[in-house]
Design an enzyme around this catalytic site. Sequence first.
Site, PDB file in Angstrom:
ATOM      1  N   ASN A   1       0.701  -1.526  -0.301  1.00  0.00           N
ATOM      2  CA  ASN A   1      -0.333  -0.392   0.166  1.00  0.00           C
ATOM      3  C   ASN A   1       0.834   1.314  -0.143  1.00  0.00           C
ATOM      4  O   ASN A   1       1.570   1.261   0.062  1.00  0.00           O
ATOM      5  CB  ASN A   1      -0.756  -0.058   1.249  1.00  0.00           C
ATOM      6  CG  ASN A   1      -0.444  -0.070   2.620  1.00  0.00           C
ATOM      7  OD1 ASN A   1       0.409   0.928   3.080  1.00  0.00           O
ATOM      8  ND2 ASN A   1      -0.182  -1.270   3.311  1.00  0.00           N
TER       9      ASN A   1
ATOM     10  N   PRO B   1      -4.486 -11.322  10.847  1.00  0.00           N
ATOM     11  CA  PRO B   1      -5.427 -10.813  11.712  1.00  0.00           C
ATOM     12  C   PRO B   1      -5.150  -9.002  12.202  1.00  0.00           C
ATOM     13  O   PRO B   1      -4.311  -8.144  11.377  1.00  0.00           O
ATOM     14  CB  PRO B   1      -4.589 -10.981  13.327  1.00  0.00           C
ATOM     15  CG  PRO B   1      -2.747 -11.218  12.522  1.00  0.00           C
ATOM     16  CD  PRO B   1      -3.621 -11.572  10.788  1.00  0.00           C
TER      17      PRO B   1
ATOM     18  N   PHE C   1      -5.152   4.612  14.468  1.00  0.00           N
ATOM     19  CA  PHE C   1      -5.418   5.401  13.802  1.00  0.00           C
ATOM     20  C   PHE C   1      -6.081   5.090  12.978  1.00  0.00           C
ATOM     21  O   PHE C   1      -6.394   3.250  12.328  1.00  0.00           O
ATOM     22  CB  PHE C   1      -4.126   5.386  12.353  1.00  0.00           C
ATOM     23  CG  PHE C   1      -3.320   6.377  13.181  1.00  0.00           C
ATOM     24  CD1 PHE C   1      -2.485   6.241  14.244  1.00  0.00           C
ATOM     25  CD2 PHE C   1      -2.839   7.685  12.331  1.00  0.00           C
ATOM     26  CE1 PHE C   1      -1.323   6.876  14.772  1.00  0.00           C
ATOM     27  CE2 PHE C   1      -2.215   8.676  12.805  1.00  0.00           C
ATOM     28  CZ  PHE C   1      -1.313   7.965  14.279  1.00  0.00           C
TER      29      PHE C   1
END
Length: 431
Positions: free
Chosen positions: A217, A316, A354
């Site tokens: 990403n 997870p 966040f």
Amino acid sequence: MSEASSTATSKPARRVLLAVSGGIAAYKAPELVRALVRQGQTVRCALTRNAARFVTPLVLQTVSGHAVRTDLFDAEQEGEIDHIALADWAELVVVAPATADLLAKLAHGIADELVSTLLLATRAPVLVAPAMNVHMWDHPATRDNVALLRARGVRFVGPEAGFLACGWEGEGRMAEPATIAAEAERLLGAPTLAGEVVVVTAGGTREPLDPVRVLANRSSGKMGFEVAAEAARRGAEVVLISGPSSLATPAGVRRVGIETALQMRDAVHAELARCSVFVAAAAVSDFRPAMPAKQKIKKEALGDDGGLVVELVRNPDILAEVGAGDRAAGARSEPKAGEVQQDGRTRRLIVVGFAAESEDVLAAARRKLERKRCDLIVANDVSRSDAGFDVDTNAVTLVWPGGRDEALPLLPKRAVAAQILDRVEQIRGAR
Ligand code: CTP
């Protein structure tokens, strides 16, 4: 008794490296050392050859209480503390006086003797106190070097205007030792997080598709690195668990490099037994290829125009696990949600998450706050071009339990980090 050991303060000492270059103002260096030691700092000194002609290493050794370094390759000095270890040791480097020559070396990355090499090697913030003849200070070369250094984040104190040792009057006199020491103290910040163990996740994870390709990403890691740096400046022990990132490890921070979400989770669990503050700034991949190919996936094997379908499985949720107190590994007894075993006692961990959102930011952040059982969520709108991924600024809203939120203005990520840690201190204070 040395001056260093006679100073009794309750604050933990911070590590200041004083680099002295060869100008007449070097005679004030012992006074600067005394001022820093009086603040409670641990001071080590490094001198250029020319500096040692203006002030003796013995004087600086006496006032600092530590051996002084003057030579890059002296076996005895390297044995005491090698120059890279010294550069790493520093939490702040103060260059006083800084000659025009040293500023030029620092601006251009020249490392041809001890002090310039230390300055190139250190990752600590650098505070410079220039001292030189007024015309050298006014010279376009010096001006350009100063502008370059300022743009890179080097801090300046002085020079002041006045009567100069060379006989001229004007700007070029080194700031007074008390002024330099006060600026150093301000830059070091108050050690308000001393005693805390802060674990920060940062950057993006990479999930392998095959030995060549990854699912990644756009996170740069900047926000998490700033949080780690600020926590270290506040005196915390900091562990930064980061995905691949070209950012330099902040001074005083232990970095654990990982690639995948599963590796990040293992690294986090390995630190949790001691951690007291957990900040999850990483952009963790929510999915990973179920079966990464052992060999590079070849187009021929897919037929002429054949597409590729990759099955992804869920990773997870590291933050949710920490928030839920799912950290039994290593702990003696199963802690309850939001608690951590520390020194045989059960302590509540402060958990900050966040939320990177592109729409309906606050509602989505609030759901994450509850689901992941955080003490605070830092929500940012990643659809803005001046906030979020790979930029130096961020516009966040702090989302608190109980429905309260606090919108912060657009700020440099370093300032956002400071705001977040102010709130961590507030949460700790309220308990
Ligand atoms: N996080 C985590 N582990 C994951 C996913 C997210 O620890 N597998 C943490 C992030 O570090 C961040 C917070 O959870 O602090 C929220 O991450 P974000 O990507 O905004 O949300 P997700 O939970 O992944 O949800 P979604 O992608 O559906 O918005």
